[in-house]
Design an enzyme around this catalytic site. Structure first.
Site, PDB file in Angstrom:
ATOM      1  N   GLY A  10     -31.653 -26.679  24.052  1.00 29.26           N
ATOM      2  CA  GLY A  10     -31.402 -28.091  24.315  1.00 29.26           C
ATOM      3  C   GLY A  10     -32.517 -29.058  23.999  1.00 29.26           C
ATOM      4  CD  GLU A  28     -29.091 -19.239  25.963  1.00 34.52           C
ATOM      5  OE1 GLU A  28     -28.478 -20.327  25.944  1.00 34.52           O
ATOM      6  OE2 GLU A  28     -28.738 -18.287  26.686  1.00 34.52           O
ATOM      7  N   PRO A  29     -33.193 -21.771  22.009  1.00 32.20           N
ATOM      8  CG  PRO A  29     -35.318 -21.750  21.017  1.00 32.20           C
ATOM      9  CD  PRO A  29     -34.408 -20.944  21.903  1.00 32.20           C
ATOM     10  CE1 TYR A  63     -21.380 -34.149  19.188  1.00 36.31           C
ATOM     11  CE2 TYR A  63     -22.799 -33.943  17.262  1.00 36.31           C
ATOM     12  CZ  TYR A  63     -21.966 -33.372  18.201  1.00 36.31           C
ATOM     13  OH  TYR A  63     -21.736 -32.025  18.154  1.00 36.31           O
ATOM     14  CB  CYS A 104      -9.049 -41.203   2.910  1.00 32.04           C
ATOM     15  SG  CYS A 104      -9.168 -40.872   1.153  1.00 32.04           S
ATOM     16  CD  GLU A 105     -10.167 -39.682   8.845  1.00 30.02           C
ATOM     17  OE1 GLU A 105     -10.184 -40.506   9.784  1.00 30.02           O
ATOM     18  OE2 GLU A 105      -9.339 -38.774   8.737  1.00 30.02           O
ATOM     19  CE1 TYR A 117     -25.302 -27.008  17.254  1.00 27.57           C
ATOM     20  CE2 TYR A 117     -27.356 -28.220  17.478  1.00 27.57           C
ATOM     21  CZ  TYR A 117     -26.515 -27.205  17.875  1.00 27.57           C
ATOM     22  OH  TYR A 117     -26.886 -26.365  18.897  1.00 27.57           O
TER      23      TYR A 117
HETATM   24  C1  LIG Z   1     -25.658 -24.827  21.758  1.00 30.61           C
HETATM   25  C2  LIG Z   1     -26.294 -23.942  22.743  1.00 30.61           C
HETATM   26  C3  LIG Z   1     -27.669 -23.719  22.701  1.00 30.61           C
HETATM   27  C4  LIG Z   1     -28.580 -24.421  21.723  1.00 30.61           C
HETATM   28  O1  LIG Z   1     -28.661 -25.797  21.980  1.00 30.61           O
HETATM   29  P1  LIG Z   1     -29.686 -26.689  21.148  1.00 30.61           P
HETATM   30  O2  LIG Z   1     -29.510 -28.039  21.693  1.00 30.61           O
HETATM   31  O3  LIG Z   1     -29.289 -26.596  19.708  1.00 30.61           O
HETATM   32  O4  LIG Z   1     -31.055 -26.142  21.384  1.00 30.61           O
HETATM   33  C5  LIG Z   1     -28.202 -22.821  23.595  1.00 30.61           C
HETATM   34  N1  LIG Z   1     -27.424 -22.169  24.509  1.00 30.61           N
HETATM   35  C6  LIG Z   1     -26.101 -22.378  24.575  1.00 30.61           C
HETATM   36  C7  LIG Z   1     -25.306 -21.645  25.573  1.00 30.61           C
HETATM   37  C8  LIG Z   1     -25.487 -23.261  23.699  1.00 30.61           C
HETATM   38  O5  LIG Z   1     -24.174 -23.474  23.800  1.00 30.61           O
END
Ligand SMILES: *Cc1c(COP(=O)(O)O)cnc(C)c1O
Length: 425
Positions: free
Chosen positions: A247, A284-285, A327, A353-354, A381
């Protein structure tokens, strides 16, 4: 100025009026490979990873790249070779980890809707852990594991109910979100998990959102998670690893997220103070490892002056770069070879076409038809969300390493797109 680095794009620099990524002139790549074209810097990815590695020096920590941010095989290969594990959200992503030479025993499996087939696939492959997101999923996972004569390693994703202060579509840690098990229910869910014969409780996890640019939500989430660890262990269920999700935000437009090492210095101080600093830690980056490592090159097709707006129509579109449409996200857009002259304010738009097909609004640019622009911070992303809308082939991808440029995905053809379809005979 002969050499200037662009904010938010650490390995992009202007040298003698030409934009370079590492040692490669981007205009050369556009000419050779065509546009739209994604170009990634290996050094930028490794430097983003190094910030986390510095932050965790001396700790028992595993970095699992959240590969949904960019799952191209050669990108996975970079992280696999650097020793990362992977956070996956589908069986298809597990196939990619294997194809990229990743270590399956360092894979964790997140997501609210894992199918039985995906659970079987992951159990047979021998992944490290399932991040389970509901009570119902626990029951199914236990059943599937037993049917294979196995016990599934599980961590439960808890929802700490903290506001990550980010866009509502990428905020995941609030009560109203579909993700995780509510803080108040978590102990009960752990007790159920511990009682199921097909499961082996190993950890706890949370993930509060994406593009987080402040430290406080992480500190708050950590406190909430540690309170739970205490309660769960007091109930006799040992928690071996603590996973704080991903995140961390990046600089798109003057955003000032903390550096990964600075963030973790603060988080580890809290962990130490609460006596959990020596636990096995996981993170989990996704975005923060790849987002600023990529640019998307696109050619100016037409300039269309209007009464209210001027449009700069380019050959990349929302199917290549979905973040603005999804977003209202901001990406910097810069010419590969800056021109002198008066700037004009344009909406930079694609051919789809949007009306939602825009890449940047009210951008001041000095451009001519045929110029090539770079859309910055498009490593995360973008390609991973690309589609074939309007039967547009997905872009090619290049991985730059020093002065070398490797084609890591060829441009998709119409034949590729139609290969799975058939006429009715
Ligand atoms: C998407 C996601 C991440 C990675 O998020 P980032 O904002 O890209 O770092 C980590 N863990 C889970 C469960 C996710 O769904």
């Amino acid at each position: 100025m002969t050499h200037a680095t662009l904010a938010g794009a650490p390995f992009v620099a202007l040298q003698n009026n030409d934009l370079y990524l590492e040692g490669v002139k981007l205009a050369d790549l556009a000419r050779t490979h065509g546009t739209p074209l994604f170009v990634y810097s290996k050094a930028a990815m490794l430097s983003a990873l190094a910030a986390y590695q510095r932050g965790f020096a001396g700790r028992n920590a595993r970095i699992c790249y959240a590969m949904k941010a960019n799952s191209s095989l050669a990108v996975l290969q970079v992280f696999a070779q650097a020793g990362c594990g992977f956070d996956i959200v589908s069986g298809g992503e597990l196939d990619r980890v294997v194809a990229a030479g990743g270590d399956v025993s360092k894979v964790i499996f997140s997501g609210v809707g894992k199918t039985r087939a995906e659970m079987r696939q992951a159990l047979e492959a021998g992944i490290a852990c399932f991040n389970v997101e509901s009570d119902a999923e626990l029951e199914v996972l236990s059943e599937v594991a037993l049917s294979l004569g196995k016990r599934a390693p599980v961590s439960i994703r808890v929802n700490p109910n903290v506001d990550a202060k980010t866009h509502p579509y990428i905020s995941t840690g609030l009560k109203g979100n579909k993700f995780g098990v509510a803080h108040e229910r978590a102990l009960q869910t752990y007790q159920r998990a511990a009682s199921l014969p097909g499961l082996h409780v190993t950890g706890i996890d949370c993930h509060i959102g994406s593009q987080i640019t402040e430290t406080t939500p992480y500190l708050d989430a950590m406190d909430r998670v540690l309170d739970l660890v205490q309660a769960i262990e007091a109930a006799g269920i040992p928690i071996h690893h603590i996973d704080f999700g991903g995140g961390l935000g990046i600089n798109y437009n003057g955003d000032t997220p903390p550096e990964a090492d600075a963030l973790w210095a603060q988080l580890l101080t809290k962990l130490d103070a609460r006596g959990y600093g020596q636990r096995q830690l996981m993170i989990e980056p996704g975005r923060s490892l790849v987002g600023n490592a990529g640019v998307c090159l696109t050619e100016v097709l037409y300039l269309k002056p209007g009464e209210q707006k001027n449009f700069c129509i380019v050959d990349a579109a929302m199917n290549d770069l979905p973040r603005p449409a999804m977003y209202e996200a901001f990406h910097q857009i810069v010419p590969l070879t800056p021109r002198n002259g008066d700037a004009v304010v344009y909406d930079v738009v694609g051919p789809i076409c949007e009306s939602g097909d825009w890449l940047g609004r009210d951008r001041s640019l000095t451009v001519q038809t045929g110029d090539t622009l770079a859309v910055l911070s498009t490593g995360a992303y973008c390609m991973a969300m690309a589609s074939n809308y309007n039967t547009r082939g997905r872009a090619a991808e290049i991985l730059v390493d020093g002065d070398k440029a490797h084609v890591i995905r060829r441009r998709e053809t119409s034949a590729d797109q139609m290969a799975m379809e058939s006429l009715v005979s």
